[in-house]
Design an enzyme around this catalytic site. Structure first.
Site, short mmCIF file in Angstrom:
data_model
loop_
_atom_site.label_atom_id
_atom_site.label_comp_id
_atom_site.label_asym_id
_atom_site.label_seq_id
_atom_site.Cartn_x
_atom_site.Cartn_y
_atom_site.Cartn_z
N GLN A 115 39.02 57.30 53.05
CA GLN A 115 37.76 57.61 52.38
C GLN A 115 36.60 57.62 53.38
OE1 GLN A 115 36.65 55.79 48.45
NE2 GLN A 115 35.15 54.67 49.66
N GLY A 116 35.95 58.76 53.55
CA GLY A 116 34.83 58.90 54.46
C GLY A 116 33.49 58.82 53.75
N TYR A 117 33.08 57.62 53.39
CA TYR A 117 31.81 57.40 52.69
C TYR A 117 30.80 56.69 53.59
CZ TYR A 117 33.16 58.74 47.88
OH TYR A 117 33.52 59.43 46.75
N SER A 118 31.03 55.41 53.86
CA SER A 118 30.04 54.57 54.55
C SER A 118 29.77 55.07 55.97
CB SER A 118 30.52 53.12 54.62
OG SER A 118 30.61 52.56 53.34
N SER A 150 39.02 52.42 55.73
CA SER A 150 40.32 51.77 55.59
C SER A 150 41.46 52.75 55.86
CB SER A 150 40.49 51.18 54.18
OG SER A 150 39.46 50.26 53.90
N GLU A 234 37.89 53.53 41.14
CA GLU A 234 38.32 52.56 42.14
C GLU A 234 38.71 51.23 41.53
OE1 GLU A 234 36.78 51.01 46.50
OE2 GLU A 234 35.35 51.85 45.08
N SER A 379 27.86 45.91 47.71
CA SER A 379 27.45 44.51 47.80
C SER A 379 27.04 43.98 46.43
CB SER A 379 26.27 44.37 48.77
OG SER A 379 25.11 44.97 48.21
#
Length: 402
Positions: A115-118, A150, A234, A379
């Site tokens: 997953q390429g998010y953050s 991840s 998720e 968070s």
């Protein structure tokens, strides 16, 4: 709601337990294991029928499978990001061609995803994404950096949230692209060493990486809605399976408290009971909200509950170990040396038990890794803001105020 399972569910559970007992073995090659799962149709139980190679199952049967998997000796999954995040997103937003191309490969365990998010400047504030995707011919050229990715070192593909509209800001101008990882010189993966000494997370650098135009999901500029839809998937059935692992960890902490004598402390006993009660409450809450479409607050509540609970368990694990928690592993199956109040120096037996080790034991790993539980995946502060604004309807937080 009835929190039990039907006879049909229990029959399905028995089938799953028997199959796992025959095939699952700790330490197996994870990619080979994904293909083993795929051959028997165990990947994609929650997908609709569509000729993708998966078997279908009711929601409660999916829970039964996830719980039995967590109880088995099966290795950790490498394909869960493709199965539980990408696949439901394609089913909801993808074209028929995208589903036909990608879902069978996920169901077979042949292609792994990340997953390429953050990004370094866009973690909890995902709308701050700066990775760019510029249209070039029949595709997009992607330039930017992702972080905390991840399993990127194992993945064949990455779904990337990138900015396709130059000069756009916040939620606007973002697109959801499927990007192959095997692009030497254009995609670089660097492991991130964590407090635990392991490297599950990675940095990913895109330097003109190519994504084909037909691998744009949901249309150009629709990336934010697609990305938010994915985050809703998720925290579904997998939350209940996660709690099986939590129960196992709690059981080990209880055993350690008995072995060390810490259970005689009434404060420790109260903390152990509280952890048990909160874990039961989390299960009931997960069952209550399972399959409830459009409940904007359910994923955030679940994340708040388990993140804080797991972090407190790590702290409790250190407490029951006492001073020994700061040094090498302890075998709690063996009698432990008892402290000698009259002596300021440890006995030879104690000194041996307290000898340093450079490998973390299970409790030390639990404590260190769980420090991030209230940060990654959104968070606690972000989850509370979502609940306040989207569920309770409170005034939105002012932007730009320090």
């Amino acid at each position: 709601m009835d929190y039990g399972f039907t006879d049909a569910d229990e029959g399905f559970r028995a089938e799953a337990r028997a199959w796992l007992a025959e095939h699952a073995e700790a330490g197996q090659d994870r990619r080979v294991w994904e293909r083993t799962l795929g051959k028997s149709g165990w990947i994609g139980l929650g997908w609709p029928e569509g000729g993708y190679g998966n078997r279908t199952a009711t929601l409660t049967q999916q829970v039964a499978w996830a719980e039995e998997y967590a109880r088995s000796a099966a290795p950790p999954r490498s394909g869960h990001i493709g199965e539980n995040l990408l696949a439901p997103t394609l089913i909801a937003h993808g074209t028929d061609a995208q589903k036909s191309r990608f879902l069978p490969a996920v169901a077979a365990g042949d292609e792994l995803w990340c997953q390429g998010y953050s990004e370094p400047g866009a973690g909890s504030d995902l709308a701050g994404v700066r990775t760019e995707a510029v249209r070039e011919g029949d595709g997009y050229r992607i330039t930017g950096q992702k972080i905390w990715t991840s399993l990127a070192h194992e993945a064949d593909w990455c779904f990337v949230l990138a900015r396709t509209e130059a000069g756009s800001r916040r939620h606007h101008g973002l697109s959801f692209l499927l990007v192959p990882m095997d692009q030497p010189g254009r995609v670089e993966v660097r492991p991130i060493r964590q407090l635990t000494g392991t490297s599950e997370f990675n940095e990913v650098f895109f330097d003109g990486a190519l994504a084909r135009a037909e691998h744009l999901v949901g249309g150009e500029g629709a990336g934010w809605s697609v990305a938010m839809s994915l985050l809703g998937f998720e925290r579904g059935v997998s939350t209940l399976a996660q709690q099986i692992g939590f129960a196992r960890e709690l059981g080990r902490v209880v055993e350690a408290a008995v072995a060390s004598g810490a259970v005689l402390d009434p404060v420790v006993r109260e903390r152990l009971v509280r952890q048990w009660a909160e874990l039961r409450t989390m299960r009931w809450n997960a069952l209550r909200t399972l399959g409830r479409a459009g409940d904007a607050g359910a994923p955030s509540v679940a994340k708040l509950l388990w993140g804080g609970w797991h972090q407190r368990l790590g702290e409790l694990a250190m407490s029951v170990r006492g001073a020994a928690a700061t040094v090498g592993p302890v075998d709690w199956s063996q009698p432990q040396p008892q402290p000698q109040p009259q002596s300021l120096s440890p006995s030879p037996t104690q000194a041996q038990a307290l000898s340093p080790s450079y490998e973390l034991d299970l409790f030390q790993h639990l404590f260190l890794f769980s420090r991030a539980d209230t940060i990654y995946g959104g968070s606690d502060q972000v989850q509370r803001t979502i609940i306040a604004e989207r569920v309770l309807g409170l005034p939105r937080e002012p932007k730009g105020v320090v």
